[in-house]
Design an enzyme around this catalytic site. Structure first.
Site, PDB file in Angstrom:
ATOM      1  N   CYS A  79      11.546 -19.540 -11.375  1.00 11.88           N
ATOM      2  CA  CYS A  79      12.412 -18.823 -10.436  1.00 11.88           C
ATOM      3  C   CYS A  79      13.482 -19.731  -9.848  1.00 11.88           C
ATOM      4  O   CYS A  79      14.437 -19.249  -9.240  1.00 11.88           O
ATOM      5  CB  CYS A  79      11.592 -18.188  -9.317  1.00 11.88           C
ATOM      6  SG  CYS A  79      10.872 -19.365  -8.148  1.00 11.88           S
ATOM      7  N   CYS A 119      -8.048 -11.585  -8.809  1.00 12.20           N
ATOM      8  CA  CYS A 119      -7.031 -10.549  -9.041  1.00 12.20           C
ATOM      9  C   CYS A 119      -6.188 -10.883 -10.260  1.00 12.20           C
ATOM     10  O   CYS A 119      -5.630 -10.005 -10.908  1.00 12.20           O
ATOM     11  CB  CYS A 119      -6.159 -10.352  -7.810  1.00 12.20           C
ATOM     12  SG  CYS A 119      -4.755 -11.489  -7.662  1.00 12.20           S
ATOM     13  N   CYS A 154      -3.235 -19.384  -4.401  1.00  9.97           N
ATOM     14  CA  CYS A 154      -4.201 -18.368  -4.785  1.00  9.97           C
ATOM     15  C   CYS A 154      -4.817 -17.825  -3.512  1.00  9.97           C
ATOM     16  O   CYS A 154      -5.326 -18.595  -2.691  1.00  9.97           O
ATOM     17  CB  CYS A 154      -5.285 -18.956  -5.690  1.00  9.97           C
ATOM     18  SG  CYS A 154      -6.548 -17.745  -6.140  1.00  9.97           S
ATOM     19  N   CYS A 156      -7.218 -15.481  -3.604  1.00  8.41           N
ATOM     20  CA  CYS A 156      -8.510 -14.874  -3.945  1.00  8.41           C
ATOM     21  C   CYS A 156      -9.655 -15.869  -4.075  1.00  8.41           C
ATOM     22  O   CYS A 156     -10.712 -15.695  -3.488  1.00  8.41           O
ATOM     23  CB  CYS A 156      -8.401 -14.102  -5.256  1.00  8.41           C
ATOM     24  SG  CYS A 156      -7.271 -12.713  -5.248  1.00  8.41           S
ATOM     25  N   GLY A 325      20.407 -35.890  -5.477  1.00  5.35           N
ATOM     26  CA  GLY A 325      21.745 -35.474  -5.094  1.00  5.35           C
ATOM     27  C   GLY A 325      21.763 -34.104  -4.462  1.00  5.35           C
ATOM     28  O   GLY A 325      22.517 -33.840  -3.519  1.00  5.35           O
ATOM     29  N   GLN A 727      -4.382   0.831  -2.371  1.00  4.01           N
ATOM     30  CA  GLN A 727      -5.838   0.912  -2.311  1.00  4.01           C
ATOM     31  C   GLN A 727      -6.307   2.341  -2.055  1.00  4.01           C
ATOM     32  O   GLN A 727      -7.500   2.607  -2.107  1.00  4.01           O
ATOM     33  CB  GLN A 727      -6.366   0.033  -1.169  1.00  4.01           C
ATOM     34  CG  GLN A 727      -6.202  -1.454  -1.355  1.00  4.01           C
ATOM     35  CD  GLN A 727      -6.620  -2.225  -0.112  1.00  4.01           C
ATOM     36  OE1 GLN A 727      -5.799  -2.831   0.548  1.00  4.01           O
ATOM     37  NE2 GLN A 727      -7.896  -2.189   0.234  1.00  4.01           N
ATOM     38  N   GLU A 762      -3.496  -0.660   1.722  1.00  2.94           N
ATOM     39  CA  GLU A 762      -4.312   0.505   2.044  1.00  2.94           C
ATOM     40  C   GLU A 762      -3.505   1.581   2.766  1.00  2.94           C
ATOM     41  O   GLU A 762      -3.694   2.768   2.518  1.00  2.94           O
ATOM     42  CB  GLU A 762      -5.514   0.100   2.901  1.00  2.94           C
ATOM     43  CG  GLU A 762      -6.483   1.235   3.157  1.00  2.94           C
ATOM     44  CD  GLU A 762      -7.724   0.802   3.907  1.00  2.94           C
ATOM     45  OE1 GLU A 762      -8.420   1.682   4.425  1.00  2.94           O
ATOM     46  OE2 GLU A 762      -7.996  -0.422   3.984  1.00  2.94           O
ATOM     47  N   ARG A 839     -13.748  -0.463  15.247  1.00  2.00           N
ATOM     48  CA  ARG A 839     -14.665  -1.288  14.440  1.00  2.00           C
ATOM     49  C   ARG A 839     -14.886  -2.641  15.115  1.00  2.00           C
ATOM     50  O   ARG A 839     -15.994  -3.182  15.091  1.00  2.00           O
ATOM     51  CB  ARG A 839     -14.114  -1.466  13.030  1.00  2.00           C
ATOM     52  CG  ARG A 839     -15.146  -2.025  12.042  1.00  2.00           C
ATOM     53  CD  ARG A 839     -14.600  -2.031  10.627  1.00  2.00           C
ATOM     54  NE  ARG A 839     -15.589  -2.467   9.659  1.00  2.00           N
ATOM     55  CZ  ARG A 839     -16.454  -1.671   9.048  1.00  2.00           C
ATOM     56  NH1 ARG A 839     -16.476  -0.382   9.327  1.00  2.00           N
ATOM     57  NH2 ARG A 839     -17.320  -2.148   8.161  1.00  2.00           N
ATOM     58  N   PHE A 873     -11.146  -6.165   9.026  1.00  3.15           N
ATOM     59  CA  PHE A 873     -10.882  -4.917   9.743  1.00  3.15           C
ATOM     60  C   PHE A 873     -11.377  -4.965  11.190  1.00  3.15           C
ATOM     61  O   PHE A 873     -12.122  -4.121  11.640  1.00  3.15           O
ATOM     62  CB  PHE A 873     -11.537  -3.754   8.995  1.00  3.15           C
ATOM     63  CG  PHE A 873     -10.844  -2.436   9.197  1.00  3.15           C
ATOM     64  CD1 PHE A 873      -9.721  -2.125   8.464  1.00  3.15           C
ATOM     65  CD2 PHE A 873     -11.312  -1.522  10.117  1.00  3.15           C
ATOM     66  CE1 PHE A 873      -9.083  -0.890   8.637  1.00  3.15           C
ATOM     67  CE2 PHE A 873     -10.690  -0.298  10.312  1.00  3.15           C
ATOM     68  CZ  PHE A 873      -9.569   0.028   9.572  1.00  3.15           C
ATOM     69  N   ALA A1038     -13.531  -1.821   3.243  1.00  2.36           N
ATOM     70  CA  ALA A1038     -14.746  -1.976   4.048  1.00  2.36           C
ATOM     71  C   ALA A1038     -15.896  -2.623   3.282  1.00  2.36           C
ATOM     72  O   ALA A1038     -17.057  -2.471   3.663  1.00  2.36           O
ATOM     73  CB  ALA A1038     -15.195  -0.620   4.615  1.00  2.36           C
ATOM     74  N   GLU A1220     -15.623  -8.727   2.514  1.00  4.59           N
ATOM     75  CA  GLU A1220     -15.031  -9.081   3.805  1.00  4.59           C
ATOM     76  C   GLU A1220     -15.887  -9.983   4.695  1.00  4.59           C
ATOM     77  O   GLU A1220     -15.348 -10.852   5.383  1.00  4.59           O
ATOM     78  CB  GLU A1220     -14.712  -7.801   4.585  1.00  4.59           C
ATOM     79  CG  GLU A1220     -13.699  -6.900   3.946  1.00  4.59           C
ATOM     80  CD  GLU A1220     -13.521  -5.627   4.744  1.00  4.59           C
ATOM     81  OE1 GLU A1220     -12.466  -5.474   5.383  1.00  4.59           O
ATOM     82  OE2 GLU A1220     -14.447  -4.790   4.743  1.00  4.59           O
TER      83      GLU A1220
END
Length: 1272
Positions: A79, A119, A154, A156, A325, A727, A762, A839, A873, A1038, A1220
């Protein structure tokens, strides 16, 4: 000299020729590789994760031959590379190494087999970085591996399996074959063969962009005389610090580029008469290599400090393209500028008209280039010493949020020349930071020159620096509490203190042997412990992720990789630039007049309802409520055209006073919901000890590596197909139908896989809604691909929490009551703020029995992006609040905090404040086992001894427990669907209502089906999620995905077994295919839909009845950290994690989930900060300004275990959710930091003894927060 107007290079061993008529000079190499070019060789492995060279998803290998014929192979960020710059080079992507058809490369195979991918979005980039390392070093050390992976992010895996795979090649080496460079390319770059090495001169088909690649200084001079405003590529003029050409990216259609990378005088590094002469186009990686042999000889010398400085700029792959430079000629700040300036480096600048050579100070280069038209930098001359009678001491320092791959908050360089008598004869102090490119402290000379270099000079120097710093970095007094809400103010104070402390560091390094800087260990230690025996066949085995080999080879298709029809239009968001305002007018005419622009879409184009979920709008209609609020879409024929046109839509505002913080919202009575109350007993009971305090925990960005993509395809009869990174396909379907005025059955939503999500995909239904409106209005396919900046501005993140508490306890620390008042920052819209809040309230007890309990919570409405679901959450916020209270109790009663925690842990038979029995409770067993196996108490003693003997490096250790409720507390969400189809050849296809986003859901589903049906996993295919096949889908969230979807698949497979049982008995011993064939021929259905609903679950906050969770997950962590007292920098030395995963369906996947989740938690509690300015603009909105953990930020000693012989669980096959809960275990790191800060404060003069352990240190515990806490 021959001139050519075509590019010739290679991709994965094949030559590619591009004529000017086909070339768009605004393309980077990654643009080219991802597009469907005439050669039809687009490479899916190259991803667009950030566009700034910071994430590594676009990493490729560039191979070419130097003029002496020596082959060079570099890992680079594609890139950052203009397409025209690869003329004469071979480009290798992961597809060029191997594939699932022709065979995987050893790196791809090991990464796939050893759970080095989840992922998968980052995996091909990881493969290429490791490949680039092994090509140049077949048996790398751990520091070599860390350096190679500096620029590969990463979100994950937590990096551990990636490092393990790279390390495996040292223990078990293989022959790594470098890319082949064909003779056509070798000749192209060989200046000795001038007939085959022409001056490349291209006039792009897109506008009037021109690109020249001169071969010598004379040609550069001629070109700069003709085109004085041209942009130098490869060092020398307007090339930016990170390698991105502004004119390449901003759509300027009338620009000239001059690439200087082929000019010998600008590519050399030469030692010459006591100087190091470095060419302007020398890549930093090459400069570092030339210094490698001398840098370690002596510390505090010009060469050693230059080496140290260069190795900390950006990341390894970026340093392969960033030139000296390019840094010197850029207006932006770089860490190398203070060092070069303090060393009195000079630059050779050529002015073409009239022709002259200028020798200028390095700090004057930018001004010289602006003053003389067409001037360009040729070389930089760096003095290596002082007069022979003097001793030169040099110190170069930087402080950034992460050790590598980050721009500095501040940098400093000090040069001292000493006589044999230790008298200072010369000094030079330079500082730099983003807002002040370069600053010299002239006043220091009067207090230092002529003085003896010993302790007596330090107070005078510090006084001079103090006065100077106050003027440069002003800050209010008194300082507000350190938090993300006051971050910009605290940065000023931090920089002020760093000015003093970096000098202290320099003085201590040059006069003592004291340790003042964290040293990265040369080795990393990892262990994973789990039950390897299984009595259920495929269940319980660490089967690799089903898509792992597709991830590592680049064959996995993500939404942005799909081939698009020719009539597709590309969308770009038109967003608010105000935090709160009325829109008086919208004028799209300027945008519509730009090339390629087809249409502007806004609320006026909506056929159905603009409000689609709670108070969410597709497009802002009359008012905007945050910076980044979506107002409309620009549609164009290319993504570049759309992106350039979107800011041209003119919007007239009437600004209103914004509400930007929780405290602002409380004062303005600005809320998103009513108060929620949870209460047991009475919080007014008497207690021997009463405590009061407050807590603040900042937000966190999801930073999934795959930015959002949404596309919509009109279908016959007015129906529509939506493909989105979501999700929650069902809510997307419902929302699109409402917005378009369609029936839900007319909207189909499909999702193949997500490149990470963590809750961030989500509740972003507004994005596919925007695209669907555009597709309906234009009656053509439309796709929206967000870049990282835009994604972070519009999607929200973790909710910041602010809480106050009043608590009572006994003298031994037993809790008698707790009364909480909690506020969260929900942003400007409702969607998930209420459920995140409730929650969190259900977890404010954490792992502790509290007989009398009350929590009152409310979500605030602010003029910021609406915050959303995020991994945990609300539970990590609740855990952090509870542990802050435990720390307060411990220091009040005078016992260790682990004793107080252990005293209050839940016991068998006890219930939560919402009257749910804490069943399957293993927390006390986990606690005792982890304390024993981590050797916690002995390490506490060792750390105390270490801290007593080290003044400037301090360590801390903490152990914290974790309880996390599994299932949705809203009853109807606890259900899932699955469709299992068998075929007469014995194979199986499963379509289910879950979303695969790296957590291994599809793999576990396949294992369940394999076990129940008795067929190999290889016979099972799990297809994409499709609302037309599995309707009424609940979100995959969840940590309940496997519990619910696995339950549905189990039911379907059991029903199929019932149908097949007669044929199995008839065909005993025959293959499964024969059984299926017999059933089919007897007209027995081989297709079965399964539905699973979690029984007896769902809590009602109105009536305070029901069961909050299906079960609880438990775990605990011991984390040990080290901090630098002078800078606040932190390193996690060791982490021991013990988690109860029940009977793990796949321990390899589960271990990876624990590790990755914990490392993401380290980001939440130690480093990740969302910062906004006073106007509501998000300051930290891309990979350069927002930093997630890198390979350097994981524990150097990382030990993870799953609890052996676990208690039973009501989930499928007695497993437990895992996606989670482990994040909350990372709170232990913040409390380890707190304990290290206490040790540092004990050494500080001026802090009363009773205040040593009483101070404000909110999370995240950034270097800023740590240093300010140490200094009170």
């Amino acid at each position: 000299m021959e001139v050519t107007n075509r590019l010739l290079f290679g991709v994965n061993g094949r030559l590619v020729e591009v004529d000017a008529a086909e070339l768009d000079l605004s393309w980077t190499l990654s643009n080219f590789l991802r597009r469907d070019l005439p050669q039809k060789r687009a490479t899916r492995s190259v991803k667009e994760g950030c566009g700034q060279g910071n994430c590594g998803t676009c990493t490729v290998i560039l191979s070419y031959c130097e003029s002496d014929g020596k082959p060079v192979h570099r890992a680079v960020k594609s890139c950052l590379i203009p397409l025209a710059a690869v003329d004469g080079m071979m480009v290798t992507t992961s597809e060029g190494l191997g594939g699932t058809r022709g065979g995987l490369h050893p790196i791809q195979e090991r990464l796939a087999r050893n759970h080095g991918t989840q992922c998968g979005f980052c995996s091909a980039g990881m493969v290429m970085s490791i490949y680039g390392l092994l090509v140049r070093n077949a048996t790398p050390s751990v520091p070599d591996i860390e350096e190679a992976l500096q620029g590969n992010l990463c979100r994950c895996t937590g990096y551990r399996p990636v490092v393990d795979v790279a390390t495996s090649f040292t223990a078990n080496p293989v022959i790594i074959v470098p890319p082949t460079i064909p003779p056509e390319l070798t000749a192209r770059l060989n200046p000795k063969n001038k007939s085959l090495c022409p001056l490349l001169a291209i006039c792009s088909a897109s506008g009037r962009k021109q690109w020249f690649s001169p071969l010598n200084l004379a040609q550069i001079t001629e070109l700069r005389a003709t085109y004085p405003l041209s942009h130098i590529v490869g060092g020398g003029a307007n090339f930016t610090h990170n390698g991105i050409l502004p004119a390449l990216c901003n759509g300027d259609s009338n620009v000239v580029f001059v690439q200087v990378g082929r000019v010998a005088e600008m590519k050399s590094v030469i030692a010459q008469e006591g100087n190091l002469v470095v060419g302007a186009s020398v890549a930093l990686a090459d400069l570092v290599s030339s210094l490698d042999t001398t840098a370690s000889e002596k510390p505090n010398t010009p060469l050693s400090q230059l080496h140290k400085c260069c190795t900390h700029i950006a990341n390894y792959a970026a340093r392969n393209t960033i030139t000296l430079g390019g840094i010197v000629c850029n207006d932006a700040y770089s860490d190398i500028l203070p060092l070069l300036s303090s060393l009195e480096a000079t630059a050779l600048v050529i002015v073409p008209k009239p022709l002259q050579e200028l020798q200028v100070r390095i700090q004057d280069v930018v001004a010289t280039l602006k003053e003389h038209k067409g001037a360009f930098l040729v070389t930089v001359r760096i003095p290596l010493g002082s007069p022979s009678t003097l001793k030169r001491l040099v110190g170069s320092y930087r402080m950034s949020r992460t050790m590598y791959n980050d721009k500095s908050m501040i940098g400093a360089s000090f040069v001292i020349d000493l006589s044999p008598e230790n008298i200072v004869k010369h000094c030079s102090f330079f500082f730099g930071c983003p807002e002040h490119r370069l600053l010299e402290v002239d006043s220091i000379k009067s207090s230092l020159v002529g003085s003896c270099w010993n302790d007596s000079v330090v107070p005078n120097v510090l006084n001079s620096l103090e006065l100077w710093a106050k003027a440069i970095f002003p800050a209010p007094s008194p300082l507000p509490p350190v938090s993300t809400e006051t971050a910009l103010t605290c940065f000023q104070v931090y920089k002020h203190q760093l000015v003093l402390n970096l000098f202290r560091k320099f003085y201590l390094e040059t006069t003592t042997n004291l340790a003042v800087e964290i040293k990265t260990p040369s080795t990393m230690t990892f262990s994973q412990v789990f039950d390897r025996t299984t009595d259920t066949g495929v269940l319980g085995t660490d089967l690799p992720h089903l898509s792992a080999s597709f991830h590592t080879t680049g064959e996995a298709v993500y939404l942005a990789d799909m081939y698009l029809p020719n009539n597709v239009l590309y969308a770009a968001l038109v967003m608010s630039t105000k935090a709160r305002a009325r829109m008086l007018s919208i004028d799209a005419a300027p945008a519509l007049s730009m090339p390629g622009v087809v249409k502007f879409v806004s609320a006026k184009d909506i056929v159905g309802s603009n409000v689609f979920y709670y108070d969410m709008e597709v497009f802002a209609d009359k008012e905007v409520h945050c910076v980044g609020h979506i107002i409309g879409l620009v549609l164009a024929k290319t993504p570049e055209q759309a992106k350039m046109a979107a800011p041209m839509v003119k919007i007239e505002y009437e600004e209103l006073e914004p509400i930007l913080t929780i405290n602002d919202a409380i004062k303005a009575n600005s809320y998103l919901c009513k108060e929620y109350v949870l209460e047991r007993g009475s919080v007014n009971v008497e207690a021997p000890i009463i405590l009061e305090g407050s807590v603040f925990l900042g937000g966190q960005e999801h930073f999934y590596l795959e930015p959002h993509v949404a596309s919509a395809f009109p279908q016959e009869g007015g129906s529509i197909l939506v493909k989105a990174t979501t999700q929650h396909p069902d809510k997307t379907q419902v929302s699109v139908a409402k917005v378009l005025g369609l029936k839900e059955s007319q909207v189909t939503v499909t999702v193949k896989r997500l490149g990470g999500s963590f809750g961030g995909k989500e509740c972003t239904y507004f994005l596919p809604c925007c695209v669907a409106v555009a597709a309906q209005a234009a009656n053509t396919p439309v796709i929206l691909q967000l870049d990282r900046d835009t994604d972070m501005q519009v999607t929200g993140g973790r909710h910041p929490f602010q809480a106050k508490y009043r608590a009572g306890c006994t003298p031994d620390g037993k809790i008698l009551f707790v009364d909480w008042k909690v506020h969260s920052d929900g942003g400007h819209r409702i969607p998930y703020s209420t459920t995140v809040l409730t929650r969190a309230l259900l977890h404010m007890d954490s792992c502790y029995w509290i007989p009398n309990f009350r929590v009152v919570g409310r979500a605030c409405r602010t003029n910021t992006t609406s915050n959303s679901a995020m991994r945990g959450f609300g539970v990590p916020q609740a855990i952090y609040c509870a542990e802050i209270l435990m720390e307060h109790i411990a220091r009040t009663v005078g016992f260790t905090v682990e004793r107080v925690r252990e005293l209050n842990l839940y016991e068998a038979g006890q219930t939560t404040p919402y009257n749910q029995l804490v069943e399957y409770n293993t927390i006390r067993r986990i606690w005792a086992q982890l304390k024993r196996e981590s050797n916690y108490e002995a390490r506490e003693h060792e750390i105390a001894l270490f801290n007593a003997n080290n003044k400037f490096i301090k360590r801390g250790i903490s152990i914290t427990p974790m309880k996390h409720g599994l299932s949705f507390e809203v009853q109807f969400l606890n259900q899932a669907n699955a469709l299992v189809n068998l075929y007469v050849d014995g194979t199986c296809i499963i379509s289910h209502s879950g979303i695969e986003m790296g957590q291994g859901l599809n793999t576990k589903v396949a294992q369940i089906a394999s076990y129940v049906l008795g067929i190999p996993v290889a016979s099972i295919t799990v297809t994409e999620t499709d609302t037309s096949r599995t309707p009424n889908i609940i979100p995959t969230a969840a940590s309940a995905g496997t519990d619910l979807v696995g339950g549905a698949v189990l039911k379907a497979c059991e029903e199929l077994n019932v149908r097949l049982q007669p044929f199995k008995e008839q065909l005993r011993g025959k293959p499964f295919a024969a059984v299926c064939d017999a059933a089919y021929k007897n007209r027995v259905s081989l297709s079965c839909a399964g539905h699973y609903a979690t029984p007896n679950v769902g809590y009602d906050f109105e009536t305070h009845t029901g069961k909050g969770f299906n079960y609880f997950c438990f775990g605990a962590a011991v984390t040990e950290v080290e901090i630098e007292v002078l800078t606040g920098r932190t390193q996690v030395l060791r982490a021991d994690l013990l988690y109860d995963a029940g009977k793990s369906l796949n321990p390899g996947i589960d271990i990876g989930q624990v590790e990755g989740c914990f490392v993401q938690g380290l980001g939440e509690f130690l480093m990740e900060e969302i910062v906004r300015d006073s106007k509501g603009n998000m300051v930290t909105r891309n990979a350069q300004t927002y930093k997630i953990p890198s390979v350097y930020d994981i524990p150097m000693d990382f030990r993870v275990a799953l609890l052996s012989n676990p208690d039973p669980s009501p989930a499928v096959f007695s497993s437990r959710g895992i996606g989670e809960p482990p994040l909350g275990m990372a709170a232990s790191a913040s409390f380890a930091v707190r304990h290290a800060v206490i040790a540092a404060r004990r050494d500080r003069s001026g802090i009363p003894s009773e205040s040593i352990d009483s101070f404000s240190l909110n999370a995240p515990c950034t270097p800023v927060a740590i240093l300010l806490a140490i200094n009170n």
